[in-house]
Design a protein around this motif. Structure first.
Motif, PDB file in Angstrom:
ATOM      1  N   MET A   1       0.847  -1.191   0.000  1.00  0.00           N
ATOM      2  CA  MET A   1       0.000   0.000   0.000  1.00  0.00           C
ATOM      3  C   MET A   1       0.887   1.248   0.000  1.00  0.00           C
ATOM      4  O   MET A   1       1.900   1.315   0.681  1.00  0.00           O
ATOM      5  CB  MET A   1      -0.912  -0.008   1.230  1.00  0.00           C
ATOM      6  CG  MET A   1      -1.990   1.065   1.202  1.00  0.00           C
ATOM      7  SD  MET A   1      -3.150   0.856   2.583  1.00  0.00           S
ATOM      8  CE  MET A   1      -3.949  -0.686   2.122  1.00  0.00           C
ATOM      9  N   THR A   2       0.497   2.240  -0.801  1.00  0.00           N
ATOM     10  CA  THR A   2       1.283   3.458  -0.928  1.00  0.00           C
ATOM     11  C   THR A   2       1.292   4.258   0.374  1.00  0.00           C
ATOM     12  O   THR A   2       0.260   4.416   1.022  1.00  0.00           O
ATOM     13  CB  THR A   2       0.716   4.338  -2.053  1.00  0.00           C
ATOM     14  OG1 THR A   2       0.697   3.585  -3.264  1.00  0.00           O
ATOM     15  CG2 THR A   2       1.569   5.588  -2.236  1.00  0.00           C
ATOM     16  N   LEU A   3       2.471   4.757   0.741  1.00  0.00           N
ATOM     17  CA  LEU A   3       2.592   5.590   1.931  1.00  0.00           C
ATOM     18  C   LEU A   3       2.295   7.041   1.584  1.00  0.00           C
ATOM     19  O   LEU A   3       2.641   7.520   0.505  1.00  0.00           O
ATOM     20  CB  LEU A   3       4.002   5.484   2.506  1.00  0.00           C
ATOM     21  CG  LEU A   3       4.455   4.099   2.968  1.00  0.00           C
ATOM     22  CD1 LEU A   3       5.892   4.156   3.460  1.00  0.00           C
ATOM     23  CD2 LEU A   3       3.539   3.562   4.054  1.00  0.00           C
ATOM     24  N   GLU A   4       1.653   7.740   2.512  1.00  0.00           N
ATOM     25  CA  GLU A   4       1.332   9.163   2.347  1.00  0.00           C
ATOM     26  C   GLU A   4       2.043   9.946   3.438  1.00  0.00           C
ATOM     27  O   GLU A   4       1.929   9.621   4.625  1.00  0.00           O
ATOM     28  CB  GLU A   4      -0.174   9.368   2.478  1.00  0.00           C
ATOM     29  CG  GLU A   4      -0.637  10.793   2.240  1.00  0.00           C
ATOM     30  CD  GLU A   4      -0.782  11.124   0.774  1.00  0.00           C
ATOM     31  OE1 GLU A   4       0.122  11.798   0.242  1.00  0.00           O
ATOM     32  OE2 GLU A   4      -1.793  10.720   0.170  1.00  0.00           O
ATOM     33  N   GLU A 228      -8.107   2.278   6.520  1.00  0.00           N
ATOM     34  CA  GLU A 228      -6.671   2.520   6.597  1.00  0.00           C
ATOM     35  C   GLU A 228      -6.370   3.334   7.854  1.00  0.00           C
ATOM     36  O   GLU A 228      -7.280   3.868   8.492  1.00  0.00           O
ATOM     37  CB  GLU A 228      -6.190   3.254   5.338  1.00  0.00           C
ATOM     38  CG  GLU A 228      -6.430   2.458   4.063  1.00  0.00           C
ATOM     39  CD  GLU A 228      -6.032   3.209   2.803  1.00  0.00           C
ATOM     40  OE1 GLU A 228      -5.175   4.114   2.893  1.00  0.00           O
ATOM     41  OE2 GLU A 228      -6.577   2.895   1.729  1.00  0.00           O
ATOM     42  N   GLN A 322       4.610   1.852  10.913  1.00  0.00           N
ATOM     43  CA  GLN A 322       4.245   1.337   9.597  1.00  0.00           C
ATOM     44  C   GLN A 322       4.039  -0.171   9.642  1.00  0.00           C
ATOM     45  O   GLN A 322       3.090  -0.699   9.035  1.00  0.00           O
ATOM     46  CB  GLN A 322       5.336   1.689   8.581  1.00  0.00           C
ATOM     47  CG  GLN A 322       5.015   1.249   7.153  1.00  0.00           C
ATOM     48  CD  GLN A 322       6.171   1.492   6.212  1.00  0.00           C
ATOM     49  OE1 GLN A 322       7.075   2.284   6.499  1.00  0.00           O
ATOM     50  NE2 GLN A 322       6.168   0.815   5.077  1.00  0.00           N
ATOM     51  N   THR A 327      -0.173   3.775   7.342  1.00  0.00           N
ATOM     52  CA  THR A 327       0.292   4.119   5.999  1.00  0.00           C
ATOM     53  C   THR A 327       0.176   5.617   5.699  1.00  0.00           C
ATOM     54  O   THR A 327       0.653   6.072   4.660  1.00  0.00           O
ATOM     55  CB  THR A 327      -0.492   3.339   4.930  1.00  0.00           C
ATOM     56  OG1 THR A 327      -1.898   3.549   5.122  1.00  0.00           O
ATOM     57  CG2 THR A 327      -0.192   1.851   5.026  1.00  0.00           C
ATOM     58  N   HIS A 328      -0.453   6.371   6.582  1.00  0.00           N
ATOM     59  CA  HIS A 328      -0.609   7.816   6.400  1.00  0.00           C
ATOM     60  C   HIS A 328       0.065   8.520   7.583  1.00  0.00           C
ATOM     61  O   HIS A 328      -0.255   8.233   8.737  1.00  0.00           O
ATOM     62  CB  HIS A 328      -2.088   8.202   6.345  1.00  0.00           C
ATOM     63  CG  HIS A 328      -2.844   7.510   5.252  1.00  0.00           C
ATOM     64  ND1 HIS A 328      -3.117   8.094   4.043  1.00  0.00           N
ATOM     65  CD2 HIS A 328      -3.378   6.256   5.194  1.00  0.00           C
ATOM     66  CE1 HIS A 328      -3.780   7.248   3.277  1.00  0.00           C
ATOM     67  NE2 HIS A 328      -3.955   6.124   3.957  1.00  0.00           N
TER      68      HIS A 328
END
Length: 353
Positions: A1-4, A228, A322, A327-328
């Motif tokens: 999953m993409t990190l923000e 999330e 993480q 993830t944010h």
């Protein structure tokens, strides 16, 4: 999953927020735009812009900054008692359309100066029930052709938006962030939010809450994509561990002399804020470098606990969050403008490596 990775832009009438530089033009469009453009230049995805009666209007500030940037994503904090759902859904969809899909939303249900803008809903249980309806209506208006909804707090009949949010890949609308630690708040997050934001709690507390929210999502029959998780925390980063702790202790010493902001009475009553303040009883430093002492003298929220250390120290701590499923990340330290560059240069590359 993409990190923000997001920052924080102070939306304050008074200068010096949490030790920020005191300047006459701290809240001018030029200064705030400089912050937003610096975030773009140094690898940040965008920034949280806070809300509360007594601040400049958050949505207006976010719109102005979106117009002056190209990749900056404003995470716009809004309150259901300040907005009605159809009005807000239209405003946010319009900004999302005009900005090319750069809008993020943070729903806030905590106490505020409600009477000042005509909101009489002071009961926490009712506020969260209202927030649930608000989120349901907004999401429906963003994704459905025509919406009729009759709730206890809000109703719309045959409502449709002239402009819809940008659809791109799996993105159907602006991501909906939400915070809150009470049982009522967690039920809203588990069923209606896209991202649950946590304050800077120790790893064991965050792990416990993540597991509880996952179980609650299943129990309550969540109908959206899996929830999330995000972390909103102060990150005090310096070139060395020793320098970071020296600066952290000096900042707290200044706060103890009365130079910190007075504690907001609305924060003190919140369940999540009480959890943070109670951490001091476990020790001044938890999980290697989570500093709890600022909460004794400072404001609240993200200013209550700090992750302190070199870029490597703080990166290691954030990686542990993480691994729990965060993830944010919404980070900050003061002076805000200087730290955008420092942490963008020193910390973000480590987190993305």
């Amino acid at each position: 999953m993409t990190l923000e990775f997001l920052w924080y832009i102070p939306n304050q009438v008074q200068p010096g927020h949490r030790g920020d530089d005191v300047t006459d033009n701290h809240n001018s469009l030029e200064t705030l735009t400089d912050h937003a453009r610096a975030l773009e230049e140094h690898g940040w995805g965008g920034a949280l812009i806070g809300t509360g009666w007594g601040r400049p209007d958050t949505f207006t500030v976010a719109t102005a900054l979106a117009a002056r940037t190209t990749t900056f994503q404003p995470l716009i904090a809004i309150r259901p008692g300040y907005w009605r759902p159809a009005n807000f859904a239209s405003a946010a969809a319009t900004l999302d359309h005009l900005s090319g899909g750069r809008t993020l939303i943070n729903i806030v249900s905590g106490r505020d100066d409600l009477a000042a803008y005509g909101d009489s809903e002071s009961d926490p249980a009712h506020r969260y029930a209202r927030t649930k309806e608000f989120l349901q209506i907004v999401r429906k208006l963003w994704t459905e052709e025509s919406v009729t909804y009759q709730g206890e707090h809000f109703a719309v009949t045959g409502a449709a938006l002239a402009l819809r949010p940008v659809v791109s890949g799996e993105r159907r609308h602006p991501r909906l962030y939400f915070g809150g630690a009470s049982p009522a708040a967690e039920e809203v997050a588990a069923t209606e939010a896209d991202v649950q934001l946590f304050w800077g709690e120790p790893l064991d507390g965050v792990a416990e809450r993540i597991e509880r929210l996952k179980q609650l999502s299943e129990k309550l029959g969540r109908q959206h994509a899996p929830l999330e998780f995000g972390l909103r925390v102060t990150t005090l980063v310096r070139d060395t561990t020793e320098q970071a702790w020296a600066d952290a202790e000096a900042k707290v010493a200044d706060m103890a002399k009365g130079q910190g902001a007075p504690r907001n009475r609305n924060w003190q009553s919140a369940v999540g804020q009480r959890r943070l303040l109670d951490l001091a009883a476990r020790g001044e430093v938890l999980d290697d470098n989570l500093y709890t002492t600022p909460g004794r003298f400072g404001g609240g929220g993200a200013g209550t606990t700090w992750l302190v250390g070199s870029a490597e120290d703080v990166a290691n701590s954030l990686r542990r969050y993480q691994r729990l499923g965060i993830t944010h990340f919404v980070l900050s330290d003061t002076p805000y403008r200087r730290e955008i560059t420092r942490q963008g240069t020193q910390l973000l590359p480590l987190l993305r490596s």
